[in-house]
Design a protein around this motif. Structure first.
Motif, PDB file in Angstrom:
ATOM      1  N   SER A  45       8.834   2.316  -9.322  1.00  0.00           N
ATOM      2  CA  SER A  45      10.079   1.615  -9.002  1.00  0.00           C
ATOM      3  C   SER A  45      10.231   1.407  -7.506  1.00  0.00           C
ATOM      4  CB  SER A  45      11.288   2.393  -9.533  1.00  0.00           C
ATOM      5  OG  SER A  45      11.257   2.449 -10.928  1.00  0.00           O
ATOM      6  N   LEU A  46       9.901   2.424  -6.732  1.00  0.00           N
ATOM      7  CA  LEU A  46       9.997   2.317  -5.274  1.00  0.00           C
ATOM      8  C   LEU A  46       9.037   1.251  -4.748  1.00  0.00           C
ATOM      9  CD1 LEU A  46      11.174   3.329  -2.601  1.00  0.00           C
ATOM     10  CD2 LEU A  46       9.382   5.069  -2.588  1.00  0.00           C
ATOM     11  N   LEU A  47       7.793   1.284  -5.211  1.00  0.00           N
ATOM     12  CA  LEU A  47       6.834   0.259  -4.780  1.00  0.00           C
ATOM     13  C   LEU A  47       7.320  -1.136  -5.174  1.00  0.00           C
ATOM     14  CD1 LEU A  47       3.434   1.975  -5.691  1.00  0.00           C
ATOM     15  CD2 LEU A  47       4.333   1.537  -3.391  1.00  0.00           C
ATOM     16  N   ASP A  48       7.853  -1.259  -6.372  1.00  0.00           N
ATOM     17  CA  ASP A  48       8.343  -2.546  -6.852  1.00  0.00           C
ATOM     18  C   ASP A  48       9.498  -3.058  -5.999  1.00  0.00           C
ATOM     19  OD1 ASP A  48       8.366  -4.716  -8.821  1.00  0.00           O
ATOM     20  OD2 ASP A  48      10.259  -3.837  -9.493  1.00  0.00           O
ATOM     21  N   VAL A  49      10.478  -2.189  -5.735  1.00  0.00           N
ATOM     22  CA  VAL A  49      11.632  -2.582  -4.915  1.00  0.00           C
ATOM     23  C   VAL A  49      11.174  -3.006  -3.521  1.00  0.00           C
ATOM     24  CG1 VAL A  49      13.652  -1.649  -3.701  1.00  0.00           C
ATOM     25  CG2 VAL A  49      13.388  -1.271  -6.152  1.00  0.00           C
ATOM     26  N   LEU A  50      10.324  -2.195  -2.910  1.00  0.00           N
ATOM     27  CA  LEU A  50       9.888  -2.491  -1.542  1.00  0.00           C
ATOM     28  C   LEU A  50       8.989  -3.720  -1.479  1.00  0.00           C
ATOM     29  CD1 LEU A  50       9.275   1.121  -0.211  1.00  0.00           C
ATOM     30  CD2 LEU A  50      11.210  -0.396   0.289  1.00  0.00           C
ATOM     31  N   SER A  51       8.265  -3.999  -2.543  1.00  0.00           N
ATOM     32  CA  SER A  51       7.379  -5.174  -2.549  1.00  0.00           C
ATOM     33  C   SER A  51       8.165  -6.481  -2.531  1.00  0.00           C
ATOM     34  CB  SER A  51       6.461  -5.159  -3.775  1.00  0.00           C
ATOM     35  OG  SER A  51       7.182  -5.501  -4.953  1.00  0.00           O
ATOM     36  N   ARG A  52       9.440  -6.424  -2.864  1.00  0.00           N
ATOM     37  CA  ARG A  52      10.280  -7.620  -2.907  1.00  0.00           C
ATOM     38  C   ARG A  52      10.931  -7.934  -1.556  1.00  0.00           C
ATOM     39  NH1 ARG A  52      10.797  -8.601  -8.451  1.00  0.00           N
ATOM     40  NH2 ARG A  52      10.277  -6.771  -9.695  1.00  0.00           N
ATOM     41  N   ASP A  86       1.882   9.414   2.428  1.00  0.00           N
ATOM     42  CA  ASP A  86       0.712  10.302   2.525  1.00  0.00           C
ATOM     43  C   ASP A  86      -0.466   9.768   1.713  1.00  0.00           C
ATOM     44  OD1 ASP A  86       2.173  11.988   4.167  1.00  0.00           O
ATOM     45  OD2 ASP A  86       2.555  13.492   2.593  1.00  0.00           O
ATOM     46  N   ARG A  87      -0.180   9.025   0.659  1.00  0.00           N
ATOM     47  CA  ARG A  87      -1.232   8.416  -0.175  1.00  0.00           C
ATOM     48  C   ARG A  87      -1.687   7.072   0.376  1.00  0.00           C
ATOM     49  NH1 ARG A  87       0.766   8.529  -6.320  1.00  0.00           N
ATOM     50  NH2 ARG A  87      -1.162   7.345  -6.549  1.00  0.00           N
ATOM     51  N   GLY A  88      -1.079   6.629   1.476  1.00  0.00           N
ATOM     52  CA  GLY A  88      -1.463   5.354   2.088  1.00  0.00           C
ATOM     53  C   GLY A  88      -0.883   4.139   1.386  1.00  0.00           C
ATOM     54  N   LEU A  89       0.164   4.335   0.580  1.00  0.00           N
ATOM     55  CA  LEU A  89       0.754   3.238  -0.185  1.00  0.00           C
ATOM     56  C   LEU A  89       1.957   2.616   0.516  1.00  0.00           C
ATOM     57  CD1 LEU A  89       0.516   4.927  -3.702  1.00  0.00           C
ATOM     58  CD2 LEU A  89      -1.094   3.320  -2.652  1.00  0.00           C
ATOM     59  N   LEU A  90       2.543   3.349   1.466  1.00  0.00           N
ATOM     60  CA  LEU A  90       3.702   2.876   2.230  1.00  0.00           C
ATOM     61  C   LEU A  90       3.520   3.204   3.700  1.00  0.00           C
ATOM     62  CD1 LEU A  90       6.713   4.231   0.092  1.00  0.00           C
ATOM     63  CD2 LEU A  90       5.724   1.948   0.016  1.00  0.00           C
ATOM     64  N   ARG A  99      17.348   1.266  16.752  1.00  0.00           N
ATOM     65  CA  ARG A  99      16.341   2.328  16.737  1.00  0.00           C
ATOM     66  C   ARG A  99      16.692   3.472  15.786  1.00  0.00           C
ATOM     67  NH1 ARG A  99      11.896   0.352  17.972  1.00  0.00           N
ATOM     68  NH2 ARG A  99      11.008   1.653  19.552  1.00  0.00           N
ATOM     69  N   ARG A 100      17.904   3.490  15.257  1.00  0.00           N
ATOM     70  CA  ARG A 100      18.267   4.510  14.272  1.00  0.00           C
ATOM     71  C   ARG A 100      17.810   4.096  12.875  1.00  0.00           C
ATOM     72  NH1 ARG A 100      24.392   4.291  15.009  1.00  0.00           N
ATOM     73  NH2 ARG A 100      23.726   2.161  15.264  1.00  0.00           N
ATOM     74  N   GLY A 101      17.595   2.800  12.696  1.00  0.00           N
ATOM     75  CA  GLY A 101      17.212   2.290  11.378  1.00  0.00           C
ATOM     76  C   GLY A 101      15.728   2.469  11.127  1.00  0.00           C
ATOM     77  N   ILE A 102      15.402   2.949   9.945  1.00  0.00           N
ATOM     78  CA  ILE A 102      14.005   3.114   9.548  1.00  0.00           C
ATOM     79  C   ILE A 102      13.754   2.220   8.339  1.00  0.00           C
ATOM     80  CG2 ILE A 102      12.257   4.707   8.676  1.00  0.00           C
ATOM     81  CD1 ILE A 102      13.760   6.950  10.108  1.00  0.00           C
ATOM     82  N   TYR A 103      12.694   1.437   8.424  1.00  0.00           N
ATOM     83  CA  TYR A 103      12.294   0.582   7.319  1.00  0.00           C
ATOM     84  C   TYR A 103      10.998   1.118   6.718  1.00  0.00           C
ATOM     85  CZ  TYR A 103      15.606  -2.941   9.013  1.00  0.00           C
ATOM     86  OH  TYR A 103      16.729  -3.617   9.406  1.00  0.00           O
ATOM     87  N   THR A 104      10.746   0.720   5.491  1.00  0.00           N
ATOM     88  CA  THR A 104       9.543   1.112   4.788  1.00  0.00           C
ATOM     89  C   THR A 104       8.906  -0.145   4.214  1.00  0.00           C
ATOM     90  OG1 THR A 104      10.599   3.195   4.179  1.00  0.00           O
ATOM     91  CG2 THR A 104       8.645   2.593   2.961  1.00  0.00           C
ATOM     92  N   ASP A 105       7.602  -0.256   4.390  1.00  0.00           N
ATOM     93  CA  ASP A 105       6.860  -1.386   3.838  1.00  0.00           C
ATOM     94  C   ASP A 105       5.753  -0.886   2.926  1.00  0.00           C
ATOM     95  OD1 ASP A 105       7.963  -3.783   4.714  1.00  0.00           O
ATOM     96  OD2 ASP A 105       6.886  -3.744   6.610  1.00  0.00           O
ATOM     97  N   VAL A 106       5.408  -1.685   1.943  1.00  0.00           N
ATOM     98  CA  VAL A 106       4.281  -1.381   1.063  1.00  0.00           C
ATOM     99  C   VAL A 106       3.007  -1.845   1.765  1.00  0.00           C
ATOM    100  CG1 VAL A 106       3.293  -1.750  -1.223  1.00  0.00           C
ATOM    101  CG2 VAL A 106       5.766  -1.768  -0.949  1.00  0.00           C
ATOM    102  N   THR A 107       1.993  -0.992   1.770  1.00  0.00           N
ATOM    103  CA  THR A 107       0.708  -1.350   2.369  1.00  0.00           C
ATOM    104  C   THR A 107      -0.083  -2.235   1.400  1.00  0.00           C
ATOM    105  OG1 THR A 107      -0.416   0.565   1.423  1.00  0.00           O
ATOM    106  CG2 THR A 107       0.599   0.861   3.605  1.00  0.00           C
ATOM    107  N   GLU A 108      -1.189  -2.744   1.873  1.00  0.00           N
ATOM    108  CA  GLU A 108      -2.064  -3.535   0.997  1.00  0.00           C
ATOM    109  C   GLU A 108      -2.529  -2.696  -0.199  1.00  0.00           C
ATOM    110  OE1 GLU A 108      -2.668  -6.808   1.027  1.00  0.00           O
ATOM    111  OE2 GLU A 108      -1.241  -6.875   2.694  1.00  0.00           O
ATOM    112  N   SER A 109      -2.843  -1.427   0.055  1.00  0.00           N
ATOM    113  CA  SER A 109      -3.246  -0.531  -1.040  1.00  0.00           C
ATOM    114  C   SER A 109      -2.111  -0.345  -2.038  1.00  0.00           C
ATOM    115  CB  SER A 109      -3.656   0.837  -0.491  1.00  0.00           C
ATOM    116  OG  SER A 109      -4.791   0.731   0.317  1.00  0.00           O
ATOM    117  N   GLY A 110      -0.891  -0.227  -1.512  1.00  0.00           N
ATOM    118  CA  GLY A 110       0.275  -0.087  -2.381  1.00  0.00           C
ATOM    119  C   GLY A 110       0.502  -1.325  -3.227  1.00  0.00           C
ATOM    120  N   LEU A 111       0.346  -2.491  -2.613  1.00  0.00           N
ATOM    121  CA  LEU A 111       0.506  -3.750  -3.360  1.00  0.00           C
ATOM    122  C   LEU A 111      -0.564  -3.893  -4.434  1.00  0.00           C
ATOM    123  CD1 LEU A 111       1.429  -6.199  -0.450  1.00  0.00           C
ATOM    124  CD2 LEU A 111       2.952  -5.357  -2.271  1.00  0.00           C
ATOM    125  N   ALA A 112      -1.792  -3.467  -4.102  1.00  0.00           N
ATOM    126  CA  ALA A 112      -2.885  -3.547  -5.083  1.00  0.00           C
ATOM    127  C   ALA A 112      -2.614  -2.622  -6.266  1.00  0.00           C
ATOM    128  CB  ALA A 112      -4.217  -3.201  -4.413  1.00  0.00           C
TER     129      ALA A 112
END
Length: 152
Positions: A45-52, A86-90, A99-112
């Motif tokens: 679910s997290l990968l799916d949400v972030l992939s959008r 830690d798994r290289g997915l995000l 600078r207080r805001g933190i964003y998270t992105d899905v990596t290419e491995s995560g998208l795959a």
């Protein structure tokens, strides 16, 4: 109203049926994703949400928005993000404008991995709904889910 009020009893029974349906679906998808992709339902679910997410104004979610989207507390979301990072997915990074805001992105491995897991998730969802529809108490709920067309 008393505890034996028929309206409250019906409401309680409806909630129990909805909870049962959710539990059955969640457990079935969890088993399928774990065995085929080493992913939990929450991780998927997290990968799916972030992939959008997308670039530009409003395109990225802050951690609180991510927590709301995956229905977890902020601390549980942070732990989940850390595990996937830690798994290289995000990846995480600081917001350019705050600078207080933190964003998270899905990596290419995560998208795959997400692309590989999506058919498993979809198939497991369909199987769980089909199985639940055999239970007369759950059939109306299954039909309601099938009729929903909600933009994510």
């Amino acid at each position: 109203m008393t505890a034996t009020d028929p309206a409250l009893t019906a409401l309680s029974q409806g909630w129990c049926a909805l909870s049962l349906l959710h539990g059955k679906i969640d457990a079935h998808i969890e088993r399928a994703l774990q065995s085929a992709h080493d992913l939990s339902v929450r991780e998927y679910s997290l990968l799916d949400v972030l992939s959008r997410q997308h670039s530009g104004p409003g395109g990225h979610l802050q951690m609180k928005q991510v927590a709301d989207a995956v229905v977890l507390s902020q601390s549980a979301t942070t732990r989940l993000v850390t595990r996937l990072e830690d798994r290289g997915l995000l990846t995480r990074y600081l917001c350019d404008t705050d600078r207080r805001g933190i964003y998270t992105d899905v990596t290419e491995s995560g998208l795959a991995l997400l692309a590989e897991a999506r058919p498993t998730n979809d198939r497991a969802l369909r199987e769980a709904l089909d199985e639940a529809a055999k239970n007369a108490e759950l059939t109306p709920l299954v039909r309601a889910v099938e009729k929903l067309h909600v933009a994510v």
